[in-house]
Design a protein around this motif. Structure first.
Motif, PDB file in Angstrom:
ATOM      1  N   VAL B 268      56.866 124.125   9.131  1.00 36.54           N
ATOM      2  CA  VAL B 268      57.437 124.127   7.787  1.00 36.54           C
ATOM      3  C   VAL B 268      56.319 124.503   6.818  1.00 36.54           C
ATOM      4  CG1 VAL B 268      58.501 122.739   5.970  1.00 36.54           C
ATOM      5  CG2 VAL B 268      59.160 122.384   8.363  1.00 36.54           C
ATOM      6  N   PHE B 279      55.207 132.192   5.523  1.00 34.65           N
ATOM      7  CA  PHE B 279      56.670 132.039   5.584  1.00 34.65           C
ATOM      8  C   PHE B 279      57.272 132.813   6.760  1.00 34.65           C
ATOM      9  CE2 PHE B 279      56.333 130.939   0.937  1.00 34.65           C
ATOM     10  CZ  PHE B 279      56.747 129.630   1.100  1.00 34.65           C
ATOM     11  N   ALA B 282      57.205 130.557   9.759  1.00 37.57           N
ATOM     12  CA  ALA B 282      57.728 129.207   9.585  1.00 37.57           C
ATOM     13  C   ALA B 282      59.209 129.151   9.941  1.00 37.57           C
ATOM     14  CB  ALA B 282      57.518 128.764   8.137  1.00 37.57           C
ATOM     15  N   TYR B 284      61.017 126.899   8.529  1.00 36.66           N
ATOM     16  CA  TYR B 284      61.634 126.535   7.264  1.00 36.66           C
ATOM     17  C   TYR B 284      60.584 126.662   6.179  1.00 36.66           C
ATOM     18  CZ  TYR B 284      64.490 123.920   3.927  1.00 36.66           C
ATOM     19  OH  TYR B 284      65.228 123.543   2.832  1.00 36.66           O
ATOM     20  N   GLY B 285      60.955 127.299   5.077  1.00 37.82           N
ATOM     21  CA  GLY B 285      59.997 127.488   3.992  1.00 37.82           C
ATOM     22  C   GLY B 285      60.468 126.814   2.723  1.00 37.82           C
ATOM     23  N   ILE B 286      59.534 126.240   2.002  1.00 36.34           N
ATOM     24  CA  ILE B 286      59.867 125.691   0.695  1.00 36.34           C
ATOM     25  C   ILE B 286      58.975 126.392  -0.314  1.00 36.34           C
ATOM     26  CG2 ILE B 286      59.961 123.611  -0.748  1.00 36.34           C
ATOM     27  CD1 ILE B 286      60.283 122.011   1.890  1.00 36.34           C
TER      28      ILE B 286
END
Lengths: 258, 303, 355
Positions: B268, B279, B282, B284-286
């Protein structure tokens, strides 16, 4: 400490490398540098040797390493030895240790043999132990600090969960962590001095080794297949709302925690 | 099936013992320290060698001692967990036995009598399948790679092995690190990069790591900038990790860093730059401020 | 003896000519020899033994400000200053470096600075931060150093300055590359700074660069952290510890010094300071991360005429946009730009302007 030997290895600078059809790392045309842990070992050696001791650097590799070895002379090593021989290509750790041990015996008595704890390319960390075994010496791996006094050596060693303090005596083999001793730079005087020191070059014949003791032939392991694997792209979804992001992350945390 | 000898003189590795039991069809001989015979038995060891020894300093001498025993037991396959100590001892045993040894394997399989060992090299960017060419085949295996399988097994035979030889290197003391899990074995890693921006930032990440029971990691640039100590460095010139979850805060995703963490279960990434390369790697990216998210995680009862 | 790594950088040039357009030295001299790519080609020829490393070549390696503009725009992503610096080392080792350079090296070895004078002391006790003045400011721009200290006092920051401030090593590093001699100098400086246990506010971004980029690599880090004086001042403004002045009705342009711009990617703080000092802002050609160098203290030391011309080039950039006020917050750019202030133009020290 009178006579110290440091084993060094040139490793690719780049993080991702290619292999040839025989599963050997392609070393031509790639940028090489001295392995960081080996550089740390050299600095430790230079400090222990002080003014009156001598530090020999020893490497096995291509003939192109002569000039990088000269750089180590400029940094303060007193003698540089390059073992180079096409017959040594593709050596596993045991074949490497056999060659290094033969060189150590040829080069003379050393009070201390230092190595880096592992090279960033192969990452086996097996050569120091096998070199010690070949020479019948004790071996301490993963040393963080190393101090000498007239009665012996004190070594702190990093394990997974803590630090050991060990007491040893010479002669011995010790491998050091990359971060322990940042290697000094070449100095102006050192560079001038290094110009007059020849790099000694040895091959298998000089070391009295037979072709079947070196390289791929002298190895006890065989690489069957090698796959270059650039880390796979995962390209998961992206969230721009922090609250939603935190929520999703909470879900992931619950999944991964047993 | 051939017998597999698993050397765990400093502590049984349940995952490795279980894997060896599966590979050998139950023919495992395990060397474990005193008091760990029951654990080894539960993981399927058929024969147990219980080691009685004072704390060991001269690992070379110990390796020579073990090599002699292994000759006596005539075990064709020898495995050990790839811990710092066993990664020193196994190469020396291999030298004495003229055996091929592969370091830090992450997969093992049998092809007939051959042990095919798979190991990552150069960060995680190369995967190699390796076999030994010698009668005795040896490997060290990355701890935590295989899940432990505990079960009911027939009572194994227990043999005692006493080691007390004169040592040229003596162990004076041992000091355990405060703060528990070593980074290389952490199930969750919370890591920060240049984007974290300061020592204070890393202190916040450390609090978060403590809360999650995670190890603290850092990118090389963050370590170089003095934000985090070297022991946290993940990547080419640091530690390679493969936790179940790698949580990257403010890390752009240089290839050198990816090399040290791309084998993680889930990745993440939190970064304010939506174009950060991390990203791409990953799950999941924030996209947003790492600190705001860290604060949220620190405040909330998310678990 | 150029390292493999540096040679790699030198030999990757694709001759795209970008650096030729950006090099502030080549801009003034028009000489092909003054472009980064020419220096790369020379070193590559030396490596192939088609050329000797001689006095002329050594001279060429010193006609460079190490401003990194070429790296910033290099199509291949390589870094000419990396090999230029190593070529300087080679020049010194082979005793081929220009006399004027050797003279400065002697000065640095004697006094820590290129000027060959004892460094004026700004020593004072304080408990919040340690201010690092640096050689160029202490000798050539003492007013700027005083202004920064007064500004901190005004903001209620208790600033310490070392009585005997060791040289950071940046001057010697620019003169002869990063050798062990430079690293030893850095070791002494890092030790003195760390003994105070205070966060360090560095006036000269050139010093800040070596402290943040090289010290950690060499095994010393400034434990309590390094901040540029500009970033620190901007923070004091943001926190309301310093008050903004009333608008002056004067338009000025900030000159970004090259290392602040390209090492620290720091552009906003100087502009925040300028606005708070009451200036309206306009921008010159090549600002921000494209910042064009106006010379450095070290380069001025061994080639004052050329540096004066280079500084003059920056003033031309200013007048070309119809502006007459150059705003700076770095002692080295202050020193260089003050060499040739055109008539009717003004050079403003932003630390002073905020007092």
């Amino acid at each position: 400490m009178k006579r110290i030997l440091v084993c060094v290895k040139a490793v690719p600078v780049s993080a991702f490398v290619e292999v040839d059809s025989q599963h050997r790392l392609k070393r031509d045309g790639i940028n090489l540098q001295w392995n960081a842990a080996d550089a740390s070992a050299l600095e430790a050696a230079l400090r222990l040797a002080g003014e009156d001791g001598s530090v020999t650097v020893l490497t096995m590799g291509t003939s192109k390493l002569e000039s990088p070895l000269r750089e180590l002379l400029a940094r303060g090593a007193s003698r540089a030895v390059l073992i180079t021989d096409r017959r040594m290509a593709g050596a596993d750790t045991q074949a490497t240790a056999r060659v290094l041990a033969a060189a150590v015996k040829k080069l003379g008595d050393f009070d201390l043999i230092l190595c880096g704890c592992k090279a960033i390319d192969g990452e086996t960390g097996q050569v120091p132990g096998q070199l010690a075994a070949a020479l019948g010496l004790p071996c301490v791996s993963n040393g963080e600090t190393l101090e000498a006094d007239p009665d012996g050596l004190t070594i702190t060693r990093r394990l997974e969960t803590g630090t050991q303090e060990l007491r040893g005596r010479t002669p011995t083999v010790i491998s050091l962590c990359a971060y322990s001793y940042p290697l000094r730079l070449p100095g102006i005087l050192g560079m001038r001095r290094a110009r007059n020191i020849p790099v000694e070059v040895l091959n298998a014949d000089d070391l009295g080794l037979l072709p079947e003791q070196c390289g791929l032939k002298g190895s006890a392991t065989k690489v069957l297949a090698m796959e270059s694997r650039f880390p796979g792209m995962r390209r998961g979804p992206k969230e721009t709302d922090l609250t939603l992001g935190a929520k999703a992350l909470g879900q992931i945390l619950r999944e991964v925690r047993p | 099936m051939k017998e597999i000898l698993v050397l765990c003189p400093f502590g049984a590795d349940p995952g490795l013992l279980s894997k060896a039991a599966a590979l050998s069809g139950g023919e495992v001989r395990a060397l474990v320290p005193q008091g760990e015979t029951a654990l080894a038995a539960a993981c399927g060891a058929a024969r147990i060698v219980e080691l009685q020894a004072a704390p060991i300093g001269d690992e070379a001498r110990f390796a020579a001692f073990l090599a002699e025993r292994i000759r006596g037991w005539s075990c064709p396959l020898v495995l050990a967990p790839a811990t710092v100590q066993m990664r020193n001892i196994m190469p020396m045993i291999a030298w004495h036995l003229k055996a091929g040894l592969t370091a830090d394997c992450t997969q093992l399989r049998m092809e007939g009598e051959l042990l095919i060992q798979t190991r990552p090299a150069f960060g995680n960017s190369l995967m190699a399948d390796i076999r030994a060419l010698s009668p005795i085949q040896m490997a060290t295996v990355r701890p935590g790679t295989f899940p432990p399988q505990r079960g009911e097994h027939p009572q194994p035979g227990v043999e005692r092995l006493v080691y007390c030889e004169e040592e040229r290197v003596t162990l004076l003391s041992y000091r355990a690190f405060a703060g528990g899990t070593p980074l290389s074995q952490a199930q969750i890693v919370v890591a920060g990069g240049m984007g974290v921006g300061s020592r204070e930032g890393f202190q916040k990440l450390e609090r978060l790591a403590d809360k999650l029971g995670a190890g603290l990691g850092a990118s090389r640039t963050a370590v170089d900038a003095g934000f985090a100590p070297y022991r946290c460095q993940v990547g080419m010139t640091g530690i390679t990790v493969c936790p179940r979850l790698y949580l990257a805060f403010g890390i752009s995703g240089a290839v050198q860093h990816l090399a040290g963490m791309s084998g993680s279960g889930k990745i993440v990434a939190v970064n304010s730059d939506p174009k950060a390369p991390i990203f791409d790697y990953a799950d999941y990216g924030i996209v947003g401020d790492w600190e705001a998210l860290a604060d949220k995680l620190l405040q909330e009862e998310i678990l | 003896m150029i390292s493999q790594n540096a040679l790699h950088h030198a030999e990757k040039c694709r001759f795209c000519w970008m650096c030729r357009h950006l090099c502030p030295v080549q801009h003034q001299t028009g000489k092909e020899l003054n472009t980064p790519r020419a220096k790369g080609l020379l070193l590559s020829m030396v490596h192939k033994e088609a050329q000797q490393f001689d006095k002329d070549m050594a001279q060429a390696m010193y006609e460079c400000l190490l401003c990194d503009a070429c790296t910033n725009d290099c199509a291949t992503g390589y870094q000419p200053p990396l090999f230029i610096r190593e070529a300087r080392t080679e020049a010194v080792v082979s005793e081929l470096a220009p006399e004027s350079v050797m003279h400065l090296i002697d000065n640095v070895e004697r006094t820590g600075n290129i000027y060959g004078v004892e460094k004026p002391g700004f020593g004072r006790e304080g408990t919040d931060v340690l201010v690092y003045i640096g050689e160029a400011a202490a000798v050539k721009a003492p007013e700027m150093a005083e202004n920064l200290l007064k500004l901190l006092e005004k903001a209620g920051v208790s600033a310490k300055v070392l009585e005997k401030e060791p040289a950071s090593g940046v001057m010697l590093g620019d003169l002869m590359g990063y050798t062990e001699e430079v690293r030893q100098m850095a070791a002494v400086c890092a030790k003195a700074l760390n003994e105070t246990k205070l966060p360090v506010v560095v006036l000269d971004s050139y010093d800040a660069e070596i402290m943040t980029q090289k010290y950690p690599e060499w095994g010393f880090e400034i434990a309590a952290g390094v901040t540029t004086a500009t970033a620190f001042t901007a923070k004091l403004l943001a926190e309301g510890k310093l008050e903004a002045k009333a608008p002056l009705g004067v338009t000025g342009a900030c000159h970004d010094d090259d290392r602040l711009a390209r090492t620290f990617h720091e552009f906003e703080p100087v502009r925040r300071m300028a606005k708070a000092a009451g200036y309206d802002l306009t921008e010159m050609f090549n600002h921000g991360k494209l910042a064009k160098s106006c010379g450095t203290a070290v380069a001025w030391g061994y080639m004052p005429e050329l540096v004066t011309r280079i500084a003059g080039g920056r003033w031309t950039d200013l007048t070309r946009i119809g502006c007459d006020t150059m705003l700076v917050a770095n002692p080295e750019t202050w020193q260089c730009l003050s060499l040739c202030v055109p008539e009717g133009c003004r050079l403003v020290d932003l630390f002073g302007a905020l007092l």
